[in-house]
Design an enzyme around this catalytic site. Structure first.
Site, PDB file in Angstrom:
ATOM      1  N   LYS A 224     -25.290 -65.812  29.560  1.00 32.81           N
ATOM      2  CA  LYS A 224     -25.429 -66.292  30.935  1.00 32.81           C
ATOM      3  C   LYS A 224     -25.011 -67.747  31.046  1.00 32.81           C
ATOM      4  CE  LYS A 224     -29.108 -67.118  34.223  1.00 32.81           C
ATOM      5  NZ  LYS A 224     -30.538 -67.108  34.423  1.00 32.81           N
TER       6      LYS A 224
ATOM      7  N   LYS B 174     -28.041 -68.807  26.823  1.00 25.90           N
ATOM      8  CA  LYS B 174     -28.098 -69.287  28.203  1.00 25.90           C
ATOM      9  C   LYS B 174     -27.698 -70.753  28.228  1.00 25.90           C
ATOM     10  CE  LYS B 174     -31.127 -69.804  32.175  1.00 25.90           C
ATOM     11  NZ  LYS B 174     -32.419 -69.464  32.776  1.00 25.90           N
TER      12      LYS B 174
HETATM   13  C1  PBG Z   1     -34.772 -69.363  35.063  1.00 21.48           C
HETATM   14  C2  PBG Z   1     -33.570 -68.741  35.643  1.00 21.48           C
HETATM   15  C3  PBG Z   1     -32.501 -69.379  36.274  1.00 21.48           C
HETATM   16  C4  PBG Z   1     -31.618 -68.366  36.666  1.00 21.48           C
HETATM   17  C5  PBG Z   1     -32.166 -67.151  36.269  1.00 21.48           C
HETATM   18  N1  PBG Z   1     -33.357 -67.414  35.617  1.00 21.48           N
HETATM   19  C6  PBG Z   1     -32.317 -70.806  36.618  1.00 21.48           C
HETATM   20  C7  PBG Z   1     -32.089 -71.823  35.580  1.00 21.48           C
HETATM   21  O1  PBG Z   1     -32.123 -71.546  34.382  1.00 21.48           O
HETATM   22  O2  PBG Z   1     -31.884 -72.979  35.964  1.00 21.48           O
HETATM   23  C8  PBG Z   1     -30.325 -68.570  37.382  1.00 21.48           C
HETATM   24  C9  PBG Z   1     -29.746 -67.337  37.984  1.00 21.48           C
HETATM   25  C10 PBG Z   1     -28.642 -67.596  38.943  1.00 21.48           C
HETATM   26  O3  PBG Z   1     -28.139 -68.735  39.062  1.00 21.48           O
HETATM   27  O4  PBG Z   1     -28.219 -66.631  39.590  1.00 21.48           O
HETATM   28  N2  PBG Z   1     -35.942 -68.739  35.540  1.00 21.48           N
END
Ligand code: PBG
Length: 308
Positions: free
Chosen positions: A233, A181
């Site tokens: 992601k 991520k």
């Molecule tokens: C963290 C989380 C995020 C997203 C999904 N889970 C935000 C981040 O890491 O800042 C982002 C998902 C999206 O942008 O569609 N709980």
């Protein structure tokens, strides 16, 4: 002939819909930066879940938007916290028809907006956060979550939550590790979606967009820690990382087409600059072609309707 020789097919079962549920909401609240996406009430959630099941998609990923936040994200471990309440509702509605999944991360629940708890210097404390994740994992499993989505990017989070689940009688509850991520600008609209209070950024725990080998290493680590599925992601700017993961991972690899990816296509389509349906289909086919076994996308239900 093109259909016959097509190398990549979309199927509803390979799509997962992220769903936001807002505590205390009387009506669904539109998210302005994500046209067509709303924060559901616990009531409208039911309809969203049954629509998803009718569309034949593989699952939903639930996010909670709590009324109150604090430094340790108490709402995340409260059995009556919005995410746990929403999980029980979704499982009761459609838990046999699709996989009800939950976001396991503190950022929606903390007043500082970080994915973990902070130390005295305002840094995210990795190991103290693992303790919160263990409790959150057990609370989610108790609520009936069928797959825990560990999105916080703390080191050792899969081992910690796996251990807590096994010790609490939830050995059969699987873990989705958001392994690779990246610290991405494409999460922008999500901040509105969950009314994040974050100031600053997540660069002390999420990956540097410049790093491909590090993404592969994070995938390897989550596999070794016992994840059942791993995730890359965002999706569209990280197709190389995704292809690497698909080539090497012994377990399913999913990708999350995030809020900013959704917003870009919706905005361009709204201006008449691109063909909306073709752009959506092409973007998701591209993610599948790069190697994603399944895709989290805010278009999951609409797309399933087109491809059925
Ligand atoms: C963290 C989380 C995020 C997203 C999904 N889970 C935000 C981040 O890491 O800042 C982002 C998902 C999206 O942008 O569609 N709980």
């Amino acid at each position: 002939m093109r259909r016959l020789v097509s190398e990549t097919r979309l199927h509803p079962a390979d799509l997962i819909l992220p769903v936001f549920v807002r505590e205390g909401a009387g009506d669904p609240v539109p998210i302005s930066s994500m046209p067509g996406v709303v924060q559901h009430t616990t009531d409208t959630l039911k309809r969203a879940v049954t629509d998803a099941a009718t569309a034949g998609i593989g699952g939903i990923m639930l996010f909670g938007v709590p009324e109150r936040k604090d430094a340790i994200g108490s709402g995340a471990t409260d059995p009556d916290g919005i995410l746990n309440v929403a999980t029980r509702i979704a499982v009761a509605e459609a838990g046999d028809a699709l996989v009800v999944q939950t976001d396991l991360c503190l950022d929606e629940f903390t007043d500082h907006g970080h994915c973990g708890v902070l130390d005295g210097n305002g840094y995210v404390d990795n190991d103290a956060t693992l303790e919160r994740y263990r409790d959150m994992g057990v609370a989610q499993a108790e609520s009936g979550s069928q797959l825990l989505g560990l999105s916080g990017m703390m080191d050792g989070q899969v081992t910690a939550v796996r251990d807590a689940l096994d010790a609490s009688g939830y050995g059969n509850t699987p873990i989705l590790g958001y392994a690779a991520k990246y610290a991405s600008a494409f999460y922008g609209p999500f901040r509105e979606a969950v009314q994040s209070s974050l100031e600053g950024d997540r660069r002390t725990y999420q990956l540097d967009p410049a790093n491909r080998r590090e993404g592969a290493r994070e995938i390897e680590l989550d596999v070794a820690e016992g994840a059942d599925v791993v995730m890359v992601k965002p999706a569209m700017s990280y197709l190389d990382v995704l292809a690497d993961a698909a080539a090497s991972s012994p377990i399913p690899v999913w990708a999350y087409q995030v809020s900013g990816e959704y917003a870009m296509i919706e905005a361009a389509a709204a201006h008449g600059w691109i063909d909306r349906r073709r752009a959506i289909e092409e973007s998701v086919v591209g993610i599948r072609r790069a190697g994603a076994d399944a895709v989290l996308t805010y278009w999951a239900v609409e797309l399933a309707g087109w491809i059925r």
